[in-house]
Scaffold this motif. Structure first.
Motif, PDB file in Angstrom:
ATOM      1  N   ALA A 192       0.833  -1.211   0.000  1.00 47.10           N
ATOM      2  CA  ALA A 192       0.000   0.000   0.000  1.00 47.10           C
ATOM      3  C   ALA A 192       0.865   1.256   0.000  1.00 47.10           C
ATOM      4  O   ALA A 192       0.602   2.216  -0.737  1.00 47.10           O
ATOM      5  CB  ALA A 192      -0.923  -0.007   1.217  1.00 47.10           C
ATOM      6  N   GLY A 193       1.922   1.249   0.815  1.00 45.53           N
ATOM      7  CA  GLY A 193       2.827   2.390   0.841  1.00 45.53           C
ATOM      8  C   GLY A 193       3.538   2.582  -0.483  1.00 45.53           C
ATOM      9  O   GLY A 193       3.730   3.716  -0.950  1.00 45.53           O
ATOM     10  N   ALA A 194       3.925   1.471  -1.122  1.00 41.37           N
ATOM     11  CA  ALA A 194       4.596   1.551  -2.416  1.00 41.37           C
ATOM     12  C   ALA A 194       3.677   2.132  -3.480  1.00 41.37           C
ATOM     13  O   ALA A 194       4.114   2.923  -4.332  1.00 41.37           O
ATOM     14  CB  ALA A 194       5.079   0.163  -2.836  1.00 41.37           C
ATOM     15  N   CYS A 195       2.401   1.777  -3.429  1.00 39.60           N
ATOM     16  CA  CYS A 195       1.437   2.321  -4.393  1.00 39.60           C
ATOM     17  C   CYS A 195       1.295   3.830  -4.232  1.00 39.60           C
ATOM     18  O   CYS A 195       1.170   4.570  -5.212  1.00 39.60           O
ATOM     19  CB  CYS A 195       0.081   1.639  -4.215  1.00 39.60           C
ATOM     20  SG  CYS A 195       0.056  -0.098  -4.714  1.00 39.60           S
ATOM     21  N   VAL A 196       1.322   4.302  -2.983  1.00 40.41           N
ATOM     22  CA  VAL A 196       1.218   5.739  -2.722  1.00 40.41           C
ATOM     23  C   VAL A 196       2.490   6.462  -3.147  1.00 40.41           C
ATOM     24  O   VAL A 196       2.448   7.565  -3.719  1.00 40.41           O
ATOM     25  CB  VAL A 196       0.932   5.992  -1.231  1.00 40.41           C
ATOM     26  CG1 VAL A 196       1.049   7.480  -0.894  1.00 40.41           C
ATOM     27  CG2 VAL A 196      -0.448   5.467  -0.854  1.00 40.41           C
ATOM     28  N   ALA A 197       3.651   5.846  -2.896  1.00 37.10           N
ATOM     29  CA  ALA A 197       4.942   6.528  -3.068  1.00 37.10           C
ATOM     30  C   ALA A 197       5.584   6.289  -4.425  1.00 37.10           C
ATOM     31  O   ALA A 197       6.701   6.756  -4.659  1.00 37.10           O
ATOM     32  CB  ALA A 197       5.898   6.063  -1.967  1.00 37.10           C
TER      33      ALA A 197
END
Length: 439
Positions: A353-358
């Motif tokens: 999820a963090g990778a998708c945001v960043a």
């Protein structure tokens, strides 16, 4: 850069206390044997007593008697770091008969641990853009991982590598925010120190320089800033080979010949163990070619990811706890409770999820490139795949950085409560296990 800001002081104090306690527990557990300094064989004193997942004990042997047992090519500057500690310990041991090696190494580890924690916090604050609360929470999450926590206390090189990697990330992030690049001197020093402690981590400095400088990283001056320290490190390796390793190998051969003559059964036992280690290490691409001999083409990748990469790295297995895969631990161990698998899945989902945001953040792409390089080494090439968890400190900071980008975007309290619950679980679970193991 090396100072601690007023905002960072509470974190640094708490970190210093926690890391000092962890190192103190390890010393307490092995105090009687590790402090012997007169008429002892230091290989037997240290190597046969520290049973913690296969982390090397070689630094304590070097500080005690200046015998080098690690691969000098992979860690060319480790000798330079440890040599002053050897001189201090040699003088103290002659005067007192007491071996201070474990105390000197612990002091070095705690200093590096605190520096690494502060630099991670600072990266989350200044580069990722998290607030103080989230930065503190994510720093605690990272050091709650099983084999990051272990790396802060075992006398191996990982605690030294971590702050150098975090320093490289922080400086790269500052350059990306300002639209500048790392200077030739910065590139050269970072490569020399980072690759000097762990050779393969020098690639990460090159990747960071490429993201910050673009095509300018291929200019002659830039290339020279990597070539010159690489040549200097090569000279250090040659010096170590000629002045320390070759004379030491001659002495080892004499000892082996004496053992063969006195106790042939001991030699047969050692050969049997060597055969076991080869089976544990998997089948290499080529057994007689340098570098390729460290590959592993047969250990199952998917199960390695579940049980070791995202398993043992983040949460200890209670069965075969902290056993060495080169001695008695099976390559794969299952958790006793499904809760551990749930925690593992939640952590991976938060990472995704963090990778998708960043994904559009250039700094995060630097971190992803580092993670990709480590995965290429371990899952692709198979280097250290059967004990991949001991390398956790080299790559697991992708978790707090990715989750930090997500928390920066999300305003609600539920994600933060989830991360806080994971922090509590990891510290309660992993710290309890490791304290119980040592006490």
């Amino acid at each position: 850069m090396l100072g601690i800001r007023k905002e960072e002081r509470p974190l640094a104090i708490v970190a210093a206390v926690v890391f000092a306690v962890l190192n103190g527990l390890l010393i307490y557990n092995h105090y009687a044997s590790f402090t012997r300094g007169v008429h002892v064989g230091f290989w037997s004193v240290f190597y046969n007593h520290l049973g913690m997942s296969g982390y090397d004990i070689f630094s304590l042997i070097f500080i005690s008697c200046m015998r080098l047992h690690w691969n000098a090519l992979r860690h060319p500057l480790f000798v330079a770091v440890l040599m002053p500690l050897y001189w201090i310990n040699h003088w103290l041991m002659l005067a007192t008969g007491f071996n201070f090696a474990v105390f000197l190494m612990a002091a070095l580890l705690v200093a590096c641990d605190v520096w690494g924690a502060v630099l991670l916090y600072r990266t989350l604050r200044d580069i990722v853009g998290c607030d103080r609360r989230d930065s503190t929470l994510l720093t605690a999450l990272f050091y709650g991982f099983a084999h990051v926590m272990t790396a802060t206390m075992v006398p191996d090189h990982f605690a030294l590598s971590l702050p150098l990697l975090m320093l490289t990330l922080y400086l790269t992030g500052k350059c990306l925010r300002k639209g500048t690049r790392l200077t030739w001197l910065q590139q050269s020093l970072l490569f020399f120190l980072t690759a000097g402690v762990t050779l393969t981590n020098g690639v990460k400095v090159a990747l960071a320089s490429w993201f910050a400088g673009g095509r300018r990283v291929f200019l002659p001056k830039s290339i020279a800033s990597f070539v010159l320290p690489a040549l200097l490190l090569g000279g250090v390796v040659v010096w170590q080979q000629k002045s320390i390793i070759e004379p030491q190998e001659q002495g080892i051969k004499r000892i082996e010949a004496a053992v063969q003559k006195k106790d042939p059964g001991r030699v047969a036992q050692l050969r049997k163990h060597d055969a076991f280690v080869k089976r544990q290490n998997g089948e290499a691409l080529a057994k007689s070619v340098p570098l390729l001999e460290w590959s592993d083409m047969t250990t199952p990748r998917l199960r390695s990811v579940v049980d070791n990469l995202f398993g043992e790295s983040l949460q200890f297995h209670r069965d075969h706890l902290l056993e060495d895969v080169q001695q008695s631990r099976p390559v794969f161990v299952e958790y006793r409770s499904v809760v551990s698998y749930v925690v593992e899945a939640v952590l991976v989902l938060l990472l995704v999820a963090g990778a998708c945001v960043a994904w559009r953040e250039k700094f995060f792409l630097v971190v992803v490139s580092w993670f990709g390089f480590d995965m290429l080494m371990h899952l692709g090439f198979g280097f250290g795949l059967n004990e991949v968890y001991i390398m956790t400190a080299h790559w697991a900071f992708i978790f707090p950085i990715a989750i930090g980008y997500m928390l920066r975007r999300v305003r609600g309290g539920i994600p933060r409560l989830l991360v806080a619950a994971l922090v509590v679980w990891l510290w309660a679970y992993n710290a309890t296990i490791i304290v119980d193991y040592l006490v």
